[in-house]
Design an enzyme around this catalytic site. Structure first.
Site, PDB file in Angstrom:
ATOM      1  N   GLY A 260       0.831  -1.194   0.000  1.00 26.96           N
ATOM      2  CA  GLY A 260       0.000   0.000   0.000  1.00 26.96           C
ATOM      3  C   GLY A 260       0.866   1.245   0.000  1.00 26.96           C
ATOM      4  CG  ASP A 261      -0.490   4.568   2.265  1.00 27.66           C
ATOM      5  OD1 ASP A 261      -0.578   3.509   2.920  1.00 27.66           O
ATOM      6  OD2 ASP A 261      -1.149   5.589   2.521  1.00 27.66           O
ATOM      7  CD  GLU A 262       1.068   0.398   6.490  1.00 22.97           C
ATOM      8  OE1 GLU A 262       0.272   0.776   7.370  1.00 22.97           O
ATOM      9  OE2 GLU A 262       1.449  -0.789   6.374  1.00 22.97           O
TER      10      GLU A 262
END
Length: 343
Positions: A260-262
């Site tokens: 994801g955006d991690e």
């Protein structure tokens, strides 16, 4: 011994004028003298054997070393009276045997030399190359080093086999690298993934030397960009963020995408907290810069949670979990911030 010859004119024609008779006493002493002069063995027998009467003179071999001549001597009446036997060495036969033996020895020596030369030629051209090939393949199998290559020389079948093996190794190496990238790298951003991150953290904690900051990064506003511009735009943004952050890293640092955006960042090249904070602020500034995606400028910010090795623990999973907790505190505090894990 007695011999008689008719007396004729010098033209050997006309009636005989008489008979010339001459004789020589032949006994054992004379035979021995004859043997000494002639250089061979002679003997005189007064009683011819019945089997010897068939032919007045014949030759036979006594053994492989001697030859024997037998002469039947007749009396004046033409009856067999004595046998003169002469025995001599078979010089020609023996020389022939010696010549044949020498020829066979020479032939064997030449054959041995040729076989030896053939052996060394085979050893150089075939055996040693096959042994080298086997040893190299064994080394590659035991060391798992697909980058190694076998020695490919010559244009014969062995050289061709070596080239084919090298080609196979190149294909296997490329396939191994592809599998490694699939296993250890994110397919979208090509950043290291969680598996490679855990290996790196495991190495750091096992060394028990130095210090490392574990930064847990979560992009602020990424969901809104996905919802507004679509997932393709969001994916392009993640790729650009990864490229921009990589420019801030030093040797020994690591930047990974968890999903994801991690993201996770490992920073080891800092001497004190002030220097570490300088690096953290640089990352925040880099991520906050507008990124051009599909002809539009897109901006996101980042919330960062920080845990420290060995201050906050020595277990990789524990360090990541503590950095994650610190990141959520930063988000709750207003986003685009950082926070350290609190004891």
């Amino acid at each position: 011994m007695v011999s008689a010859q008719p007396i004729l004119k010098s033209s050997e024609q006309g009636p005989s004028r008489g008979t010339l008779i001459f004789g020589k006493k032949l006994d054992d002493a004379q035979v021995r003298k004859l043997s000494k002069i002639a250089g061979f063995s002679a003997s005189l027998s007064s009683k011819p054997k019945p089997s010897e009467n068939a032919s007045p003179f014949r030759v036979k071999t006594s053994n492989e070393h001697a030859i024997k001549g037998i002469l039947i001597l007749n009396d004046l009446n033409g009856d067999p009276a004595a046998t003169l036997s002469v025995q001599s060495k078979r010089i020609i036969y023996q020389k022939g045997q010696q010549a044949i033996f020498a020829f066979l020895i020479t032939l064997l020596a030449v054959g041995a030399i040729l076989l030896l030369a053939l052996y060394f030629a085979l050893d150089h051209l075939v055996v040693s190359r096959i042994v080298t090939l086997i040893e190299t393949i064994r080394y590659i199998r035991q060391s798992d080093r697909l980058s190694a290559r076998v020695l490919a020389r010559g244009k014969d079948e062995i050289g061709g086999l070596a080239k084919e093996i090298n080609g196979m190794l190149s294909s296997l190496q490329a396939y191994q690298q592809q599998l490694s990238r699939q296993a250890f790298y994110d397919p979208l951003t090509h950043l290291p993934n969680r598996l490679l991150l855990m290996q790196k953290l495991d190495e750091i904690t096992k060394k028990q030397d130095g210090h490392t900051a574990i930064l847990f990064l979560d992009l602020d506003g990424f969901k809104e960009i996905n919802d507004t511009y679509g997932h393709a735009c969001g994916d392009m943004l993640l790729v650009e963020v990864g490229r921009n952050v990589l420019r801030q890293l030093e040797e020994g640092d690591l930047f990974c995408r968890l999903g994801g955006d991690e993201f996770i960042m490992l920073l080891s090249n800092w001497a004190n907290r002030t220097e570490l904070l300088g690096k953290v602020h640089a990352v925040i500034r880099e991520i906050s810069r507008p990124v051009e995606v599909e002809s539009r400028d897109v901006t996101v910010t980042v919330s960062i949670g920080i845990s420290l090795y060995p201050d906050n623990g020595t277990d990789p999973e524990e360090l990541i979990q503590k950095a994650d907790e610190a990141m959520y505190r930063a988000k709750r505090a207003g986003k685009n911030l950082y926070d350290f894990y609190a004891f």
